[in-house]
Design a protein around this motif. Structure first.
Motif, PDB file in Angstrom:
ATOM      1  N   LEU A  80       0.827  -1.210   0.000  1.00 19.15           N
ATOM      2  CA  LEU A  80       0.000   0.000   0.000  1.00 19.15           C
ATOM      3  C   LEU A  80       0.858   1.254   0.000  1.00 19.15           C
ATOM      4  CD1 LEU A  80      -2.894  -0.951   2.453  1.00 19.15           C
ATOM      5  CD2 LEU A  80      -3.070  -0.480   0.005  1.00 19.15           C
ATOM      6  N   GLN A  81       1.983   1.213   0.693  1.00 23.35           N
ATOM      7  CA  GLN A  81       2.880   2.379   0.686  1.00 23.35           C
ATOM      8  C   GLN A  81       3.459   2.594  -0.716  1.00 23.35           C
ATOM      9  OE1 GLN A  81       3.032   4.298   3.356  1.00 23.35           O
ATOM     10  NE2 GLN A  81       1.693   2.842   4.415  1.00 23.35           N
ATOM     11  N   VAL A  82       3.797   1.513  -1.400  1.00 25.45           N
ATOM     12  CA  VAL A  82       4.298   1.625  -2.778  1.00 25.45           C
ATOM     13  C   VAL A  82       3.209   2.195  -3.687  1.00 25.45           C
ATOM     14  CG1 VAL A  82       5.096   0.310  -4.772  1.00 25.45           C
ATOM     15  CG2 VAL A  82       6.002  -0.202  -2.500  1.00 25.45           C
ATOM     16  N   ALA A  83       1.978   1.706  -3.538  1.00 27.42           N
ATOM     17  CA  ALA A  83       0.872   2.199  -4.361  1.00 27.42           C
ATOM     18  C   ALA A  83       0.627   3.684  -4.112  1.00 27.42           C
ATOM     19  CB  ALA A  83      -0.396   1.395  -4.068  1.00 27.42           C
ATOM     20  N   LEU A  84       0.774   4.108  -2.869  1.00 33.01           N
ATOM     21  CA  LEU A  84       0.591   5.529  -2.554  1.00 33.01           C
ATOM     22  C   LEU A  84       1.641   6.378  -3.258  1.00 33.01           C
ATOM     23  CD1 LEU A  84      -0.937   7.662  -0.932  1.00 33.01           C
ATOM     24  CD2 LEU A  84       0.606   7.211   0.983  1.00 33.01           C
ATOM     25  N   GLN A  85       2.871   5.897  -3.317  1.00 33.62           N
ATOM     26  CA  GLN A  85       3.916   6.647  -4.011  1.00 33.62           C
ATOM     27  C   GLN A  85       3.674   6.679  -5.524  1.00 33.62           C
ATOM     28  OE1 GLN A  85       5.973   8.501  -2.220  1.00 33.62           O
ATOM     29  NE2 GLN A  85       4.823   7.590  -0.514  1.00 33.62           N
ATOM     30  N   ARG A 139       0.547  12.238  -9.841  1.00 32.53           N
ATOM     31  CA  ARG A 139       0.182  13.635  -9.586  1.00 32.53           C
ATOM     32  C   ARG A 139       1.293  14.584 -10.018  1.00 32.53           C
ATOM     33  NH1 ARG A 139      -2.461  12.929  -3.504  1.00 32.53           N
ATOM     34  NH2 ARG A 139      -4.454  12.026  -4.201  1.00 32.53           N
ATOM     35  N   ALA A 140       2.527  14.185  -9.795  1.00 29.52           N
ATOM     36  CA  ALA A 140       3.648  15.027 -10.234  1.00 29.52           C
ATOM     37  C   ALA A 140       3.672  15.148 -11.757  1.00 29.52           C
ATOM     38  CB  ALA A 140       4.963  14.434  -9.722  1.00 29.52           C
ATOM     39  N   ASN A 141       3.392  14.046 -12.452  1.00 34.76           N
ATOM     40  CA  ASN A 141       3.344  14.099 -13.915  1.00 34.76           C
ATOM     41  C   ASN A 141       2.212  14.997 -14.392  1.00 34.76           C
ATOM     42  OD1 ASN A 141       4.162  13.136 -16.598  1.00 34.76           O
ATOM     43  ND2 ASN A 141       2.189  12.088 -16.581  1.00 34.76           N
ATOM     44  N   TYR A 142       1.064  14.943 -13.714  1.00 36.80           N
ATOM     45  CA  TYR A 142      -0.054  15.826 -14.076  1.00 36.80           C
ATOM     46  C   TYR A 142       0.314  17.283 -13.841  1.00 36.80           C
ATOM     47  CZ  TYR A 142      -4.472  18.320 -13.647  1.00 36.80           C
ATOM     48  OH  TYR A 142      -5.472  19.240 -13.776  1.00 36.80           O
ATOM     49  N   LEU A 143       1.025  17.554 -12.770  1.00 35.98           N
ATOM     50  CA  LEU A 143       1.454  18.922 -12.504  1.00 35.98           C
ATOM     51  C   LEU A 143       2.344  19.443 -13.628  1.00 35.98           C
ATOM     52  CD1 LEU A 143       1.473  21.271 -10.446  1.00 35.98           C
ATOM     53  CD2 LEU A 143       3.491  20.218  -9.419  1.00 35.98           C
ATOM     54  N   ALA A 144       3.234  18.594 -14.125  1.00 36.89           N
ATOM     55  CA  ALA A 144       4.110  19.002 -15.232  1.00 36.89           C
ATOM     56  C   ALA A 144       3.305  19.229 -16.511  1.00 36.89           C
ATOM     57  CB  ALA A 144       5.188  17.949 -15.449  1.00 36.89           C
ATOM     58  N   ARG A 145       2.362  18.345 -16.808  1.00 36.81           N
ATOM     59  CA  ARG A 145       1.559  18.499 -18.024  1.00 36.81           C
ATOM     60  C   ARG A 145       0.665  19.736 -17.943  1.00 36.81           C
ATOM     61  NH1 ARG A 145       4.212  15.777 -21.818  1.00 36.81           N
ATOM     62  NH2 ARG A 145       4.355  13.541 -21.383  1.00 36.81           N
ATOM     63  N   ARG A 171      -3.351  20.120 -24.234  1.00 40.16           N
ATOM     64  CA  ARG A 171      -4.543  19.807 -23.440  1.00 40.16           C
ATOM     65  C   ARG A 171      -4.800  18.303 -23.414  1.00 40.16           C
ATOM     66  NH1 ARG A 171      -6.294  24.454 -26.144  1.00 40.16           N
ATOM     67  NH2 ARG A 171      -7.402  23.215 -27.712  1.00 40.16           N
ATOM     68  N   SER A 172      -4.525  17.623 -24.524  1.00 34.28           N
ATOM     69  CA  SER A 172      -4.690  16.164 -24.543  1.00 34.28           C
ATOM     70  C   SER A 172      -3.695  15.493 -23.608  1.00 34.28           C
ATOM     71  CB  SER A 172      -4.508  15.634 -25.971  1.00 34.28           C
ATOM     72  OG  SER A 172      -5.522  16.114 -26.823  1.00 34.28           O
ATOM     73  N   ARG A 173      -2.463  15.992 -23.588  1.00 35.48           N
ATOM     74  CA  ARG A 173      -1.483  15.427 -22.668  1.00 35.48           C
ATOM     75  C   ARG A 173      -1.877  15.680 -21.219  1.00 35.48           C
ATOM     76  NH1 ARG A 173       4.048  17.425 -25.791  1.00 35.48           N
ATOM     77  NH2 ARG A 173       3.921  15.939 -27.532  1.00 35.48           N
ATOM     78  N   ARG A 174      -2.415  16.862 -20.953  1.00 36.15           N
ATOM     79  CA  ARG A 174      -2.879  17.143 -19.582  1.00 36.15           C
ATOM     80  C   ARG A 174      -4.037  16.220 -19.208  1.00 36.15           C
ATOM     81  NH1 ARG A 174      -6.017  22.665 -18.555  1.00 36.15           N
ATOM     82  NH2 ARG A 174      -7.383  21.503 -19.974  1.00 36.15           N
ATOM     83  N   GLN A 175      -4.967  16.008 -20.148  1.00 37.07           N
ATOM     84  CA  GLN A 175      -6.088  15.119 -19.874  1.00 37.07           C
ATOM     85  C   GLN A 175      -5.608  13.701 -19.607  1.00 37.07           C
ATOM     86  OE1 GLN A 175      -9.091  15.780 -19.341  1.00 37.07           O
ATOM     87  NE2 GLN A 175     -10.246  13.881 -19.601  1.00 37.07           N
ATOM     88  N   ALA A 176      -4.642  13.225 -20.407  1.00 36.25           N
ATOM     89  CA  ALA A 176      -4.111  11.881 -20.193  1.00 36.25           C
ATOM     90  C   ALA A 176      -3.450  11.762 -18.824  1.00 36.25           C
ATOM     91  CB  ALA A 176      -3.109  11.538 -21.301  1.00 36.25           C
ATOM     92  N   ALA A 177      -2.702  12.786 -18.432  1.00 29.73           N
ATOM     93  CA  ALA A 177      -2.047  12.750 -17.123  1.00 29.73           C
ATOM     94  C   ALA A 177      -3.076  12.762 -15.993  1.00 29.73           C
ATOM     95  CB  ALA A 177      -1.098  13.937 -16.983  1.00 29.73           C
ATOM     96  N   LEU A 205      -6.184  11.623 -16.130  1.00 26.47           N
ATOM     97  CA  LEU A 205      -6.842  10.317 -16.086  1.00 26.47           C
ATOM     98  C   LEU A 205      -5.939   9.272 -15.444  1.00 26.47           C
ATOM     99  CD1 LEU A 205      -8.478  10.352 -19.621  1.00 26.47           C
ATOM    100  CD2 LEU A 205      -9.676  10.452 -17.432  1.00 26.47           C
ATOM    101  N   ARG A 206      -4.645   9.406 -15.644  1.00 26.59           N
ATOM    102  CA  ARG A 206      -3.727   8.438 -15.025  1.00 26.59           C
ATOM    103  C   ARG A 206      -3.602   8.683 -13.522  1.00 26.59           C
ATOM    104  NH1 ARG A 206      -1.271   8.581 -20.323  1.00 26.59           N
ATOM    105  NH2 ARG A 206      -1.443   6.441 -21.154  1.00 26.59           N
ATOM    106  N   VAL A 207      -3.820   9.903 -13.081  1.00 25.91           N
ATOM    107  CA  VAL A 207      -3.898  10.131 -11.636  1.00 25.91           C
ATOM    108  C   VAL A 207      -5.088   9.368 -11.063  1.00 25.91           C
ATOM    109  CG1 VAL A 207      -4.324  11.859  -9.854  1.00 25.91           C
ATOM    110  CG2 VAL A 207      -2.722  12.355 -11.681  1.00 25.91           C
ATOM    111  N   LEU A 208      -6.238   9.487 -11.730  1.00 26.12           N
ATOM    112  CA  LEU A 208      -7.421   8.750 -11.273  1.00 26.12           C
ATOM    113  C   LEU A 208      -7.194   7.248 -11.356  1.00 26.12           C
ATOM    114  CD1 LEU A 208     -10.260  10.862 -12.955  1.00 26.12           C
ATOM    115  CD2 LEU A 208      -9.274  11.116 -10.671  1.00 26.12           C
TER     116      LEU A 208
END
Length: 481
Positions: A77-82, A88-94, A163-169, A171-174
């Motif tokens: 679970l700790q690994v999954a949290l990371q 989230r960091a990738n979404y922030l960059a996108r 915008r597509s890259r941001r949307q993909a990032a 969705l990957r957060v979710l």
């Protein structure tokens, strides 16, 4: 006018070459599993086990305490949290790629221009101008260049690539959140499984200990009868072999207890500690009936199905971004600051400089990298689609097997309970007949062995019933709430 015409022709070429990419091929919209949902839907049930929180589903307080510890300390679970934090960091960059970047710049340099260069001749000729005097004269040997200010770079998202890259990032957060829920469900199911295996091993060890005591008494009685001439050495050997076999089974049960305890401690994120038991195996109870409700709704609540669906949507956004990369991109690079070739005049108000450059770039020749990125995105889209279908089919199979298996194992446990009762009476009957001389010692041994095997089998049936309930709970998407 010529410059404008060249710019128009270049823009047209970029637009034409950028648009020369086929529309993405979408995977099949219809899925065979959709008809399976309709044709294999069981009767509606008011009890939907997947919606129950694990504290409500598992009634054993000792198991609930173990689950609570596991959800706080489990390393998976700790690994999954990371992984969620990484997404989230990738979404922030996108998301930041849609905004202009502004950098504070402080630079200093010096150039020596050749005598027969444009800058060399220009600087030399400029110093003879009557309008240039004093500090405004250009140093001839080395020409410094000082700049302090701000520079910016901003790509205008004309075609929705960013915008597509941001949307993909996003969705990957979710999807990573659903992946964390999936790990949580798995941990809950694994803790419950090992706990029930531990209770089963405890129960079997108790059964073996009770039967071992009876068998030792029978062996002792057989030795006495041999001394009295009423039994043979063969009978003593047969009873002794049965005692040794039961002792070996007891050692195997102790090993299963050790393995279950160490497995539980690992899931709890700790080293060896005693595992507190709650009710014994025969005292464990389940809800009167576990139902799935509507299978399609149950599957859509499963974390693995949700994760696969979000990954599919993200892959489609990747395809859109890869297609947009063929189109020309517009970039603005403005700047503002103080610029001077004399350090003493750098911060003079008259040294303020600003400007902007707009550039339109796009692939014309050698677009291999863009084509490769596009093909990778399309392949990833199909892969995500098939993984989504695979998750649906796996979930459907687990739900159907769980519903049928729970009822079948319940019936099997009830039948074996009756078998144990009959064989227990058969052991008493065989002893009485042996004392009266109407049965042989082999019939006594057979009766004792049969009841032992039946009791061990009954414990396994109860374990299978409990584990089937855990599997069904997990298949219905329960355990992560």
């Amino acid at each position: 006018m010529r410059l404008f015409s060249s710019f128009t022709i270049s823009f047209f070429l970029l637009l034409v070459t950028g648009c020369r990419v086929a529309a993405p091929v979408e995977p099949m919209a219809n899925s065979p599993i959709s008809t399976a949902f309709v044709n294999n839907r069981p009767a509606a049930d008011t009890l939907n086990a997947g919606r129950q929180p694990w504290r409500q589903f598992f009634q054993d307080p000792a198991l609930a305490a173990l689950l609570d510890t596991a959800l706080r300390q489990n390393l998976d679970l700790q690994v999954a949290l990371q992984r969620v934090e990484g997404a989230r960091a990738n979404y922030l960059a996108r998301r930041g790629a849609l905004l202009p970047t502004v950098s504070a710049v402080g630079s200093a340099g010096a150039d020596r221009f050749g005598r027969y260069t444009l800058n060399g001749v220009g600087n030399y000729d400029t110093n003879f101008s009557p309008n240039v005097e004093g500090a405004r004269r250009i140093p001839e040997t080395l020409t410094p260049d000082f700049f302090v200010g701000l520079r910016s770079n901003w790509e205008i998202d004309l075609w929705g690539k960013l915008r597509s890259r941001r949307q993909a990032a996003y969705l990957r957060v979710l999807a990573s959140e659903q992946g964390r829920h999936l790990v949580t469900t798995t941990v809950v199911a694994e803790v419950a499984r090992l706990y029930y295996e531990l209770l089963t091993a405890d129960n079997q060890l108790a059964v073996l200990a009770r039967n071992l005591a009876l068998q030792r008494e029978a062996l002792k009685l057989m030795r006495i009868q041999k001394q009295a001439g009423r039994a043979t050495e063969l009978a003593v050997q047969q009873f002794g072999a049965q005692v040794l076999r039961t002792e070996s089974l007891a050692h195997e049960a102790r090993q299963r207890i050790t393995e279950a305890e160490t497995g539980l401690n690992q899931l709890l994120g700790r080293f060896g500690r005693p595992i507190t038991r709650g009710l014994p195996l025969p005292g464990q109870v389940l809800p009167a009936r576990l139902g799935a409700g509507v299978p399609a709704m149950a599957l859509l609540r499963r974390p693995d199905v949700r994760q696969a669906e979000l990954e599919l949507q993200a892959a489609r956004a990747d395809v859109d971004a890869a297609r947009a990369a063929f189109l020309p991109s517009l970039t603005l690079t403005p700047y503002v600051g103080f610029n001077s070739f004399r350090g003493s005049a750098l911060f003079d108000p008259t040294s303020l400089a600003y400007g902007a450059l707009a550039g339109l770039t796009g692939p014309v020749l050698n677009r291999a990298q863009f084509k490769a990125d596009y093909r990778l995105a399309v392949a990833g889209n199909f892969e995500s689609y098939y993984r989504y279908q695979q998750a649906l089919q796996t979930g459907f199979r687990e739900v159907v097997n769980g519903l049928q298996g729970l009822e079948n194992y319940r019936a099997a446990a009830a039948a074996r309970q009756q078998e144990v009762a009959l064989l227990t009476r058969a052991v008493a009957t065989s002893n009485e007949l042996y004392v009266a001389g109407y049965a042989t010692y082999l019939e006594v041994i057979t009766a004792q062995r049969s009841v032992l095997e039946a009791e061990l089998s009954l414990a396994e049936s109860r374990q299978a019933q409990l584990l089937q309930s855990v599997s069904l709970y997990r298949a219905l998407g329960g355990g992560w709430q």
